[in-house]
Write an enzyme that holds these catalytic residues in place. Structure first.
Site, mmCIF file in Angstrom:
data_model
loop_
_atom_site.group_PDB
_atom_site.id
_atom_site.type_symbol
_atom_site.label_atom_id
_atom_site.label_comp_id
_atom_site.label_asym_id
_atom_site.label_seq_id
_atom_site.Cartn_x
_atom_site.Cartn_y
_atom_site.Cartn_z
ATOM 1 N N HIS A 190 34.849 43.789 44.216
ATOM 2 C CA HIS A 190 35.357 44.968 44.848
ATOM 3 C C HIS A 190 35.869 45.828 43.995
ATOM 4 O O HIS A 190 36.934 45.387 43.594
ATOM 5 C CB HIS A 190 36.058 44.694 46.073
ATOM 6 C CG HIS A 190 35.385 43.942 47.195
ATOM 7 N ND1 HIS A 190 35.723 42.856 48.084
ATOM 8 C CD2 HIS A 190 33.860 44.340 47.675
ATOM 9 C CE1 HIS A 190 34.653 42.596 48.896
ATOM 10 N NE2 HIS A 190 33.492 43.361 48.677
ATOM 11 N N ALA A 191 35.369 46.959 43.706
ATOM 12 C CA ALA A 191 35.840 47.976 42.600
ATOM 13 C C ALA A 191 37.459 48.043 42.728
ATOM 14 O O ALA A 191 38.060 48.059 41.504
ATOM 15 C CB ALA A 191 35.072 49.220 42.705
ATOM 16 N N ARG A 192 37.934 48.314 43.734
ATOM 17 C CA ARG A 192 39.598 48.531 43.580
ATOM 18 C C ARG A 192 40.459 47.451 43.496
ATOM 19 O O ARG A 192 41.514 47.616 43.224
ATOM 20 C CB ARG A 192 39.827 49.265 45.011
ATOM 21 C CG ARG A 192 39.598 48.431 46.067
ATOM 22 C CD ARG A 192 39.552 49.310 47.618
ATOM 23 N NE ARG A 192 39.223 48.612 48.694
ATOM 24 C CZ ARG A 192 38.837 49.026 49.499
ATOM 25 N NH1 ARG A 192 39.052 50.155 50.064
ATOM 26 N NH2 ARG A 192 38.629 48.240 50.763
ATOM 27 N N GLU A 193 39.723 46.184 43.345
ATOM 28 C CA GLU A 193 40.609 45.026 43.360
ATOM 29 C C GLU A 193 41.176 44.693 41.978
ATOM 30 O O GLU A 193 40.861 43.657 41.401
ATOM 31 C CB GLU A 193 40.113 43.910 44.159
ATOM 32 C CG GLU A 193 40.146 44.330 45.829
ATOM 33 C CD GLU A 193 38.834 43.445 46.659
ATOM 34 O OE1 GLU A 193 38.590 42.467 46.156
ATOM 35 O OE2 GLU A 193 38.844 44.025 47.624
ATOM 36 N N ASN A 266 29.368 41.826 48.223
ATOM 37 C CA ASN A 266 29.700 40.605 48.799
ATOM 38 C C ASN A 266 29.211 40.615 50.547
ATOM 39 O O ASN A 266 29.866 39.691 51.248
ATOM 40 C CB ASN A 266 31.484 40.388 48.938
ATOM 41 C CG ASN A 266 31.715 38.944 49.055
ATOM 42 O OD1 ASN A 266 31.018 38.243 48.651
ATOM 43 N ND2 ASN A 266 32.934 38.749 49.708
ATOM 44 N N ARG A 267 28.238 41.267 50.661
ATOM 45 C CA ARG A 267 27.610 41.186 51.922
ATOM 46 C C ARG A 267 26.185 41.022 51.664
ATOM 47 O O ARG A 267 25.373 41.245 52.526
ATOM 48 C CB ARG A 267 27.789 42.341 52.787
ATOM 49 C CG ARG A 267 29.379 42.628 53.484
ATOM 50 C CD ARG A 267 29.775 41.325 54.155
ATOM 51 N NE ARG A 267 31.399 41.520 54.808
ATOM 52 C CZ ARG A 267 32.222 41.319 54.151
ATOM 53 N NH1 ARG A 267 32.008 40.885 53.050
ATOM 54 N NH2 ARG A 267 33.428 41.540 54.640
ATOM 55 N N HIS A 322 39.366 38.138 44.730
ATOM 56 C CA HIS A 322 39.809 39.308 45.323
ATOM 57 C C HIS A 322 41.007 39.657 45.259
ATOM 58 O O HIS A 322 42.114 38.668 44.774
ATOM 59 C CB HIS A 322 38.978 39.245 46.789
ATOM 60 C CG HIS A 322 37.548 39.328 46.641
ATOM 61 N ND1 HIS A 322 36.734 40.178 47.278
ATOM 62 C CD2 HIS A 322 36.629 38.157 46.360
ATOM 63 C CE1 HIS A 322 35.646 39.748 47.381
ATOM 64 N NE2 HIS A 322 35.450 38.817 46.590
ATOM 65 N N SER A 323 41.423 40.756 45.928
ATOM 66 C CA SER A 323 42.715 41.141 46.534
ATOM 67 C C SER A 323 42.587 41.839 47.712
ATOM 68 O O SER A 323 41.483 42.703 48.054
ATOM 69 C CB SER A 323 43.467 41.642 45.583
ATOM 70 O OG SER A 323 43.271 43.282 45.248
ATOM 71 N N GLU A 398 42.478 35.591 47.573
ATOM 72 C CA GLU A 398 42.922 36.985 47.756
ATOM 73 C C GLU A 398 44.176 37.140 46.909
ATOM 74 O O GLU A 398 45.042 36.308 47.669
ATOM 75 C CB GLU A 398 43.066 37.283 49.216
ATOM 76 C CG GLU A 398 41.702 37.365 49.966
ATOM 77 C CD GLU A 398 40.797 38.732 49.684
ATOM 78 O OE1 GLU A 398 41.304 39.637 49.157
ATOM 79 O OE2 GLU A 398 39.732 38.633 50.539
#
Ligand code: 0X9
Ligand code: ZN
Length: 434
Positions: A190-193, A266-267, A322-323, A398
């Protein structure tokens, strides 16, 4: 268990849509937590009428939402009970030292392969005091690998939609290359994490410097497992967060029949992919699953790589980093009623990781299983690695922080060092114990 109620999935309306190329600044956006007292659905609907960005999916107790300056008056008139988490999200993004479009022309440069880079100096720990451009991350990996040349190699498992390399590093110990079961880590799907990139890099750095300085603990770990570490598996999205929209989540895949951009990698994994719920069939949504299982170039490449490991010495441990929310999540995401066959082993290890983290930083990381304890997530990496990749342990971790607001995805750089150190402590429990 409803302890995992806080969550962070929903992204900006601005980023959910369109091919718009004007940068999103979030200047003047106020982040608030609105108490819902069981009226989550109706309050969510009212907030959606504003120009706003919702942070959490489970709205039973509250909704965390960033509200654009032009919508603040309307929001006040709604008379909802709320507290302010961040007075100005745009200012927090600036404090993060991020890459404003006008100051980061290099962020969009595509290095098609790391082989075109030559090593410079071996990095030091100051790397972990700030965030970095994608180009610098690539150079960093080349520099680090050169400092461990006889026990590692750079790997490239494929290319992203826009042609960036899905690069990583393979580390091994005294048994030589490919002698042992795999530890596979993916960062920044996830790009923003952004903290996930820094975390897997710190773990890489710790393993290399530990081995080089004859740490018996690290040497015995590397003598037992082959590590495959890919710090940025969604490079197109990551570059986009640096130049265009800090809160972008998905890939940058273009869909032939829809103007919305991006797939949630991730889906997109080919495990229970078509199970209804837990992902979206709408390309404009943040959890868009893709037109078919594994149809993102990123997923295709990562799947092929994982298959090689499965067919080789097998995957001992998979972690998708992830975060945020400070959780250690086991499968399954696609079915709340199914438990992994070795649940007792996995949950006991996850508890051990959580307590190692706690003794290092006093931070609480909560172990649980994805669907029953968080939410339904279908086509996720951990379900795939567990059932198809045959990983013995398959987790999504996370990272910091625990809650949303200003520092949700935008974790201040002053927290990187403590954030990555607590995870090192967790891994130094897990790797020798598992
Ligand atoms: O929804 C997700 O993809 C993850 N949370 S996040 O806020 N970082 O987006 C949780 C995914 C659970 N694990 C997997 N199914 N891999
Ligand atoms: Zn994520």
């Amino acid at each position: 268990m409803k302890f995992l109620a806080i969550f962070s999935l929903i992204a900006p309306l601005a980023s959910a849509a369109v091919l718009s190329e004007s940068p999103v600044t979030y200047d003047g956006y106020k982040v608030v937590r609105v108490a819902t007292n069981g009226r989550g659905a109706s309050i969510e609907k009212r907030l959606k009428a504003l120009n706003s960005v919702q942070y959490n999916l489970n709205t039973q107790e509250y909704i965390e939402v960033a509200i654009a300056p032009e919508s603040l008056k309307k929001f006040e008139k709604m008379n909802l009970p709320y507290e302010v988490l961040d007075e100005d999200l745009g200012a927090s993004i600036m404090d993060e030292g991020g890459f404003r479009p006008e100051t980061s022309p290099s962020s969009a440069r595509i290095v098609s392969s790391l082989t075109s880079l030559t090593p410079k100096v071996f990095p030091d720990l100051s790397w972990f005091t700030t965030y970095h451009s994608y180009a610098d991350h690539q150079q960093w990996m080349v520099d680090v690998q050169a400092g461990f040349a006889s026990n590692s190699e750079l790997i490239e498992v494929g290319k992203s939609f826009e042609g960036r390399p899905l690069y990583g590093i393979h580390l091994w110990g005294k048994g030589g290359k490919d002698a042992n079961p795999a530890v596979l880590w993916h960062g920044t799907v996830h790009a923003r994490e952004w903290i996930s990139t820094m975390t897997v890099e710190y773990l890489t750095y710790g393993l290399i410097t530990g081995y080089n300085s004859n740490s018996t603990q690290v040497q015995s770990i590397l003598d037992k497992y082959d590590f495959y570490i890919l710090p940025v598996v969604n490079p197109d999205g990551f570059v986009y967060t640096q130049g265009k929209d800090r809160l972008w989540r998905k890939s940058r895949q273009i869909h032939p029949t829809n103007r919305c951009v991006g797939t949630d990698i991730n889906r997109n994994w080919n495990a229970y992919w078509s199970t209804p719920g837990g992902s979206s069939t709408n390309p404009c949504d943040e959890t868009f699953r893709g037109l078919s299982a594994g149809n993102t170039p990123e997923n295709t490449a990562l799947t092929k790589h994982a298959q090689t490991l499965t067919n080789g010495k097998g995957i001992k441990l998979y972690i998708d980093w992830h975060s945020f929310s400070q959780l250690i999540l086991l499968p399954y995401g696609y079915d709340c009623n199914r438990q992994v066959a070795n649940y007792d082993k996995q949950i006991s290890l996850a508890k051990g990781v959580a307590s190692a983290i706690k003794s290092t930083s006093k931070n609480t990381f909560t172990p649980g299983a994805t669907c029953p304890d968080l939410y339904k997530a279908v086509g996720g990496s951990t379900d795939y690695m567990q059932d198809v990749g045959k990983a013995e342990i398959s987790w999504c971790i996370e990272l910091r922080p625990s809650g949303g607001g200003a520092s949700g995805f935008v974790l201040p750089p002053t927290q990187i060092k403590a954030g990555v150190e607590e995870i090192w402590a967790g891994m130094m429990y897990l790797l020798p114990t598992m």
